[in-house]
Design an enzyme around this catalytic site. Structure first.
Site, PDB file in Angstrom:
ATOM      1  N   ASP A  47      20.070  -7.329  -4.188  1.00 59.76           N
ATOM      2  CA  ASP A  47      20.342  -6.637  -2.910  1.00 59.76           C
ATOM      3  C   ASP A  47      20.091  -7.536  -1.709  1.00 59.76           C
ATOM      4  O   ASP A  47      20.886  -7.581  -0.777  1.00 59.76           O
ATOM      5  CB  ASP A  47      19.609  -5.284  -2.809  1.00 59.76           C
ATOM      6  CG  ASP A  47      18.097  -5.357  -2.829  1.00 59.76           C
ATOM      7  OD1 ASP A  47      17.529  -6.416  -3.171  1.00 59.76           O
ATOM      8  OD2 ASP A  47      17.463  -4.327  -2.510  1.00 59.76           O
ATOM      9  N   GLY A 137       3.375   2.408  -6.763  1.00 66.59           N
ATOM     10  CA  GLY A 137       3.310   1.024  -7.226  1.00 66.59           C
ATOM     11  C   GLY A 137       3.847   0.832  -8.636  1.00 66.59           C
ATOM     12  O   GLY A 137       3.561  -0.174  -9.265  1.00 66.59           O
ATOM     13  N   SER A 141       9.912   2.863  -6.688  1.00 66.60           N
ATOM     14  CA  SER A 141      10.086   2.931  -5.235  1.00 66.60           C
ATOM     15  C   SER A 141       9.492   4.179  -4.581  1.00 66.60           C
ATOM     16  O   SER A 141      10.160   4.902  -3.845  1.00 66.60           O
ATOM     17  CB  SER A 141      11.558   2.776  -4.850  1.00 66.60           C
ATOM     18  OG  SER A 141      11.584   2.161  -3.591  1.00 66.60           O
ATOM     19  N   ASP A 187      16.663   0.396  -2.201  1.00 68.02           N
ATOM     20  CA  ASP A 187      15.790   1.547  -2.446  1.00 68.02           C
ATOM     21  C   ASP A 187      15.987   2.641  -1.395  1.00 68.02           C
ATOM     22  O   ASP A 187      16.101   3.826  -1.711  1.00 68.02           O
ATOM     23  CB  ASP A 187      14.311   1.110  -2.442  1.00 68.02           C
ATOM     24  CG  ASP A 187      14.022   0.032  -3.467  1.00 68.02           C
ATOM     25  OD1 ASP A 187      14.932  -0.306  -4.253  1.00 68.02           O
ATOM     26  OD2 ASP A 187      12.893  -0.487  -3.473  1.00 68.02           O
TER      27      ASP A 187
HETATM   28  P1  ADP Z   1       6.671   1.158  -5.427  1.00 64.44           P
HETATM   29  O1  ADP Z   1       7.560   1.301  -4.232  1.00 64.44           O
HETATM   30  O2  ADP Z   1       7.346   0.473  -6.556  1.00 64.44           O
HETATM   31  O3  ADP Z   1       6.059   2.444  -5.858  1.00 64.44           O
HETATM   32  P2  ADP Z   1       5.152  -0.401  -3.549  1.00 64.44           P
HETATM   33  O4  ADP Z   1       4.015  -1.333  -3.680  1.00 64.44           O
HETATM   34  O5  ADP Z   1       6.387  -0.903  -2.880  1.00 64.44           O
HETATM   35  O6  ADP Z   1       5.484   0.178  -5.003  1.00 64.44           O
HETATM   36  O7  ADP Z   1       4.693   0.873  -2.732  1.00 64.44           O
HETATM   37  C1  ADP Z   1       3.526   1.581  -3.116  1.00 64.44           C
HETATM   38  C2  ADP Z   1       2.695   1.914  -1.901  1.00 64.44           C
HETATM   39  O8  ADP Z   1       3.378   2.871  -1.077  1.00 64.44           O
HETATM   40  C3  ADP Z   1       1.378   2.564  -2.234  1.00 64.44           C
HETATM   41  O9  ADP Z   1       0.390   1.615  -2.567  1.00 64.44           O
HETATM   42  C4  ADP Z   1       1.069   3.308  -0.950  1.00 64.44           C
HETATM   43  O10 ADP Z   1       0.535   2.425   0.019  1.00 64.44           O
HETATM   44  C5  ADP Z   1       2.448   3.732  -0.472  1.00 64.44           C
HETATM   45  N1  ADP Z   1       2.765   5.118  -0.875  1.00 64.44           N
HETATM   46  C6  ADP Z   1       3.817   5.538  -1.595  1.00 64.44           C
HETATM   47  N2  ADP Z   1       3.820   6.870  -1.751  1.00 64.44           N
HETATM   48  C7  ADP Z   1       2.725   7.344  -1.109  1.00 64.44           C
HETATM   49  C8  ADP Z   1       2.157   8.642  -0.907  1.00 64.44           C
HETATM   50  N3  ADP Z   1       2.711   9.747  -1.384  1.00 64.44           N
HETATM   51  N4  ADP Z   1       1.014   8.686  -0.188  1.00 64.44           N
HETATM   52  C9  ADP Z   1       0.441   7.594   0.314  1.00 64.44           C
HETATM   53  N5  ADP Z   1       0.926   6.356   0.158  1.00 64.44           N
HETATM   54  C10 ADP Z   1       2.054   6.214  -0.544  1.00 64.44           C
HETATM   55 MG    MG Z   2       8.328  -0.305  -3.063  1.00 61.74          MG
END
Ligand code: ADP
Ligand code: MG
Length: 396
Positions: A47, A137, A141, A187
């Site tokens: 992307d 994480g 996404s 994403d």
């Molecule tokens: P992915 O997008 O693959 O899940 P990332 O590292 O890009 O992994 O994003 C994860 C981060 O996004 C978490 O560590 C947190 O900081 C934030 N996050 C995602 N969803 C939430 C949520 N519902 N509440 C709080 N933080 C969130």
């Molecule tokens: Mg992410």
């Protein structure tokens, strides 16, 4: 649903968010929205090279509920269990002279980033609660689903012009400036524009998307979360991105989307071997993604599956973003009859694999992976779902 029997339905998540809202702020939330996570079927690390991707929106979502409040101060609380920082944040609405900046807790940067990049004005202050069924994480996404949920929530408080592509781009900007992750557009795009029963073939250069039907009941899309995440993820992502930009510059192209294998082979002497391998992955992966979308349209699942495995091998050997856990999950899945293809999905270094298989092979595939994988995998049997949407607060 998750294969362990947990029903991840949006209604249950919405109820949990509403209860938390009442506990924290008193009264009832006036607005509720949700935005999905995604799984990418093929087209990995393409992307940000202006290439093609083929993701689908998941039934796993981030829900945001809340209400307008008076004054300038906003409050947001997350009820995500895996957040190990303070779960509540307060911040003032941004102004020209005092924009919202990065800070602690880290999770709130995604929220503040979206508020900062929101395209409608004037925003009122608000209080809200977040709940998510997307693993945080895990490579599905949760970050984009969070950003798009926040943006969709703000649209209910103070509408923007409704341009959905601009919405996805604003959410991507939020991740760049406030979370510090130089992600591509995939994403956020699919979280906004995902279509039930379809994968989306997105051209990340023109930002055009073609829905590809994916509703065959004899087919299952199984996601396996390795539940590992190696700490390399952030730095390796930026370094891959730079290597691709470097390769494109040496080839005299504005991005690797415009490069062919002939261009690359012709410039072999100007590129070091690592940069060459990165570019080879991207150029061939874009081609594979176009072929895979065609195969899916024809119902040629074996062909699609073969391209998935080629994609995985290229991510492992040329792009070097896989890890032993993901390799074992893919190898184990491919050992069974009825499995068409399997690959790592998302940025890499942990997270999830996606497997395309015959519905009647699902049980034995899960069992076999559990036997072969030393860790503790989580399984999701998924269907392509709708993009971000407003949720009804009546009748619950
Ligand atoms: P992915 O997008 O693959 O899940 P990332 O590292 O890009 O992994 O994003 C994860 C981060 O996004 C978490 O560590 C947190 O900081 C934030 N996050 C995602 N969803 C939430 C949520 N519902 N509440 C709080 N933080 C969130
Ligand atoms: Mg992410």
């Amino acid at each position: 649903m998750a294969a362990d029997g947990n029903v991840l339905d949006v209604a249950a998540l919405l109820s949990a968010a509403r209860r938390a809202y009442e506990r924290s702020y008193g009264g009832e939330a006036q607005v509720a929205v949700c935005a999905p996570g995604r799984v990418n079927l093929i087209g990995e690390h393409t992307d940000y090279n202006q290439g093609l991707v083929l993701p689908m929106a998941l039934p796993l979502v981030t829900v945001m509920v809340g209400s307008i409040t008076s004054g300038q101060s906003c409050s947001v609380e997350t009820i995500a269990e895996s957040v190990d920082e303070p779960k509540r944040v307060d911040f003032d609405l941004p102004t020209e002279s005092s924009p919202l900046t990065r800070g602690k807790p880290a999770w709130a940067n995604y929220v503040k980033g979206v508020v900062q990049h929101y395209r409608g004005r004037p925003l009122p202050a608000f209080k809200a609660v977040l709940a998510s069924s997307v693993p945080l994480g895990g490579g599905l996404s949760s970050s984009a689903s969070l950003e798009v949920a926040v943006y969709t929530f703000l649209q209910q408080l103070c509408p923007d012009d409704g341009d959905e592509i601009a919405k996805a781009v604003a959410c991507q900007q939020a991740e760049h400036t406030h979370a510090g992750v130089p992600c591509g557009i995939m994403d956020q795009f699919v979280s906004v524009l995902g279509k039930q029963g379809h994968a989306l073939l997105i051209d990340c250069r023109s930002l055009e998307a073609v829905p590809v039907p994916l509703t065959d009941p004899s087919l299952v899309i199984l996601i396996t979360n390795s539940n590992v995440r190696h700490s390399l993820t952030g730095s390796e992502y930026s370094s891959r991105r730079k290597q691709c930009e470097n390769a494109a510059a040496i080839l005299g192209k504005s991005s690797l989307r415009d490069a062919t294998m002939q261009d690359l082979e012709g410039s072999q002497e100007s590129l070091d071997s690592v940069t060459y391998r990165r570019a080879e992955h991207v150029i061939k992966e874009i081609e594979r993604t176009a072929q895979a979308a065609e195969a899916l349209k024809r119902g040629a699942y074996k062909e699609f599956g073969k391209l998935m495995v080629e994609s995985h091998n290229s991510l492992r050997d040329l792009y070097e973003v896989s890890c032993p856990e993901l390799d074992v999950l893919v190898t184990a899945a491919m050992e069974l009859d009825g499995v068409f293809g399997s690959r790592m999905t998302g940025g890499g270094f942990g997270g999830c694999t996606v497997t395309l298989l015959q519905a009647d092979a699902t049980e034995r595939t899960i069992k076999h992976i559990q036997e072969r994988y030393k860790g503790h995998p989580t399984f999701y049997i998924t269907t392509p779902s709708e993009g971000a949407r407003v949720l009804s607060l009546t009748g619950n």
